[in-house]
Motif scaffolding. Sequence first.
Motif, mmCIF file in Angstrom:
data_model
loop_
_atom_site.group_PDB
_atom_site.id
_atom_site.type_symbol
_atom_site.label_atom_id
_atom_site.label_comp_id
_atom_site.label_asym_id
_atom_site.label_seq_id
_atom_site.Cartn_x
_atom_site.Cartn_y
_atom_site.Cartn_z
ATOM 1 N N THR A 79 0.868 -1.183 0.000
ATOM 2 C CA THR A 79 0.000 0.000 0.000
ATOM 3 C C THR A 79 0.903 1.232 0.000
ATOM 4 O O THR A 79 2.116 1.124 0.145
ATOM 5 C CB THR A 79 -0.900 0.022 1.247
ATOM 6 O OG1 THR A 79 -0.068 0.143 2.401
ATOM 7 C CG2 THR A 79 -1.758 -1.222 1.340
ATOM 8 N N GLU A 80 0.314 2.428 -0.156
ATOM 9 C CA GLU A 80 1.120 3.642 -0.152
ATOM 10 C C GLU A 80 1.814 3.838 1.194
ATOM 11 O O GLU A 80 2.958 4.276 1.257
ATOM 12 C CB GLU A 80 0.256 4.862 -0.493
ATOM 13 C CG GLU A 80 0.809 5.621 -1.678
ATOM 14 C CD GLU A 80 -0.063 6.775 -2.105
ATOM 15 O OE1 GLU A 80 0.038 7.845 -1.473
ATOM 16 O OE2 GLU A 80 -0.823 6.598 -3.071
ATOM 17 N N ALA A 81 1.130 3.489 2.290
ATOM 18 C CA ALA A 81 1.745 3.606 3.625
ATOM 19 C C ALA A 81 2.912 2.631 3.767
ATOM 20 O O ALA A 81 3.971 2.979 4.317
ATOM 21 C CB ALA A 81 0.701 3.347 4.702
ATOM 22 N N ASP A 82 2.720 1.383 3.271
ATOM 23 C CA ASP A 82 3.811 0.406 3.303
ATOM 24 C C ASP A 82 4.985 0.875 2.445
ATOM 25 O O ASP A 82 6.145 0.660 2.801
ATOM 26 C CB ASP A 82 3.340 -0.962 2.798
ATOM 27 C CG ASP A 82 2.432 -1.678 3.786
ATOM 28 O OD1 ASP A 82 2.473 -1.329 4.974
ATOM 29 O OD2 ASP A 82 1.678 -2.572 3.342
ATOM 30 N N LEU A 83 4.672 1.501 1.319
ATOM 31 C CA LEU A 83 5.738 2.002 0.453
ATOM 32 C C LEU A 83 6.590 3.025 1.200
ATOM 33 O O LEU A 83 7.816 2.953 1.175
ATOM 34 C CB LEU A 83 5.152 2.632 -0.814
ATOM 35 C CG LEU A 83 6.161 3.308 -1.745
ATOM 36 C CD1 LEU A 83 7.124 2.280 -2.325
ATOM 37 C CD2 LEU A 83 5.461 4.068 -2.840
ATOM 38 N N SER A 84 5.947 3.959 1.895
ATOM 39 C CA SER A 84 6.688 4.960 2.659
ATOM 40 C C SER A 84 7.598 4.293 3.682
ATOM 41 O O SER A 84 8.765 4.650 3.818
ATOM 42 C CB SER A 84 5.727 5.903 3.385
ATOM 43 O OG SER A 84 5.004 6.665 2.460
ATOM 44 N N ARG A 85 7.061 3.312 4.394
ATOM 45 C CA ARG A 85 7.840 2.619 5.423
ATOM 46 C C ARG A 85 9.027 1.881 4.808
ATOM 47 O O ARG A 85 10.144 1.947 5.300
ATOM 48 C CB ARG A 85 6.938 1.643 6.185
ATOM 49 C CG ARG A 85 7.609 0.939 7.343
ATOM 50 C CD ARG A 85 6.657 -0.014 8.054
ATOM 51 N NE ARG A 85 5.955 -0.936 7.174
ATOM 52 C CZ ARG A 85 6.490 -2.031 6.637
ATOM 53 N NH1 ARG A 85 7.725 -2.342 6.880
ATOM 54 N NH2 ARG A 85 5.761 -2.816 5.856
ATOM 55 N N ARG A 86 8.791 1.204 3.690
ATOM 56 C CA ARG A 86 9.876 0.440 3.051
ATOM 57 C C ARG A 86 10.943 1.357 2.461
ATOM 58 O O ARG A 86 12.122 1.023 2.463
ATOM 59 C CB ARG A 86 9.312 -0.486 1.976
ATOM 60 C CG ARG A 86 8.564 -1.648 2.585
ATOM 61 C CD ARG A 86 8.132 -2.613 1.519
ATOM 62 N NE ARG A 86 7.394 -3.709 2.108
ATOM 63 C CZ ARG A 86 7.595 -4.970 1.772
ATOM 64 N NH1 ARG A 86 8.501 -5.273 0.877
ATOM 65 N NH2 ARG A 86 6.890 -5.917 2.339
ATOM 66 N N ILE A 116 5.984 9.682 -7.029
ATOM 67 C CA ILE A 116 7.293 10.339 -6.998
ATOM 68 C C ILE A 116 7.452 11.140 -5.708
ATOM 69 O O ILE A 116 8.507 11.122 -5.073
ATOM 70 C CB ILE A 116 7.476 11.239 -8.241
ATOM 71 C CG1 ILE A 116 7.582 10.378 -9.496
ATOM 72 C CG2 ILE A 116 8.710 12.132 -8.093
ATOM 73 C CD1 ILE A 116 7.555 11.160 -10.797
ATOM 74 N N ASP A 117 6.396 11.835 -5.297
ATOM 75 C CA ASP A 117 6.450 12.600 -4.046
ATOM 76 C C ASP A 117 6.716 11.703 -2.842
ATOM 77 O O ASP A 117 7.466 12.067 -1.941
ATOM 78 C CB ASP A 117 5.155 13.385 -3.840
ATOM 79 C CG ASP A 117 5.048 14.590 -4.757
ATOM 80 O OD1 ASP A 117 6.086 15.012 -5.302
ATOM 81 O OD2 ASP A 117 3.921 15.090 -4.931
ATOM 82 N N VAL A 118 6.093 10.528 -2.814
ATOM 83 C CA VAL A 118 6.313 9.599 -1.701
ATOM 84 C C VAL A 118 7.763 9.159 -1.676
ATOM 85 O O VAL A 118 8.417 9.161 -0.633
ATOM 86 C CB VAL A 118 5.370 8.371 -1.815
ATOM 87 C CG1 VAL A 118 5.780 7.278 -0.845
ATOM 88 C CG2 VAL A 118 3.932 8.785 -1.568
ATOM 89 N N VAL A 119 8.292 8.808 -2.838
ATOM 90 C CA VAL A 119 9.681 8.326 -2.911
ATOM 91 C C VAL A 119 10.648 9.435 -2.507
ATOM 92 O O VAL A 119 11.541 9.233 -1.693
ATOM 93 C CB VAL A 119 9.984 7.789 -4.332
ATOM 94 C CG1 VAL A 119 11.457 7.533 -4.511
ATOM 95 C CG2 VAL A 119 9.184 6.520 -4.593
ATOM 96 N N LYS A 120 10.472 10.635 -3.074
ATOM 97 C CA LYS A 120 11.375 11.741 -2.749
ATOM 98 C C LYS A 120 11.177 12.215 -1.316
ATOM 99 O O LYS A 120 12.146 12.579 -0.646
ATOM 100 C CB LYS A 120 11.140 12.911 -3.709
ATOM 101 C CG LYS A 120 11.695 12.661 -5.100
ATOM 102 C CD LYS A 120 11.438 13.824 -6.019
ATOM 103 C CE LYS A 120 12.219 15.030 -5.583
ATOM 104 N NZ LYS A 120 12.054 16.175 -6.485
ATOM 105 N N GLY A 121 9.948 12.201 -0.838
ATOM 106 C CA GLY A 121 9.659 12.677 0.514
ATOM 107 C C GLY A 121 10.263 11.815 1.606
ATOM 108 O O GLY A 121 10.467 12.276 2.727
ATOM 109 N N GLN A 122 10.563 10.572 1.292
ATOM 110 C CA GLN A 122 11.140 9.674 2.290
ATOM 111 C C GLN A 122 12.661 9.605 2.193
ATOM 112 O O GLN A 122 13.277 8.759 2.827
ATOM 113 C CB GLN A 122 10.532 8.274 2.159
ATOM 114 C CG GLN A 122 9.032 8.244 2.340
ATOM 115 C CD GLN A 122 8.591 8.873 3.658
ATOM 116 O OE1 GLN A 122 9.235 8.735 4.677
ATOM 117 N NE2 GLN A 122 7.473 9.591 3.609
#
Length: 142
Positions: A79-86, A116-122
């Motif tokens: 999920t998007e939340a799991d993506l952020s965590r990973r 892209i924002d999720v990836v860059k934001g983490q």
Amino acid sequence: MAGGAQDNEEEITGINVTPLVDVVLVLLIIFMVTANFIVRETVEVDLPRAANGGETVQGLVNVVLDKEGKLYFDGVEVTEADLSRRVVEAVSKDKDTRAIISADQTIAYGRVMRLIDVVKGQGIAKFALNIEKDVAPGSPRG
């Protein structure tokens, strides 16, 4: 006075570097002119390499958004939340982690931008968007 000739000789104290400077300037001009003729790819895609199909290269993660809108991180649906965590976990292991983002062309532009924002934001500053290179008509796809 045979020794008088030695008294009048002057020692050479300097080296003439003018020819050296001339050669360096000519070489510099040649290199500057020929540098414009070097052809470079405008789209750079870093492809992962692995010893076997199940492992990824250290410091490189794959994020995929398929045509149904499902999100995958290194081949595992998340999920998007799991993506952020990973992504945070990957960055904590290697601060120079890079990402390859692949999305189906039918996915809305806004959804890809959120990804892209999720990836860059983490914390992943370097990422590449995976594309399929156009193939000339009549040539085999490879």
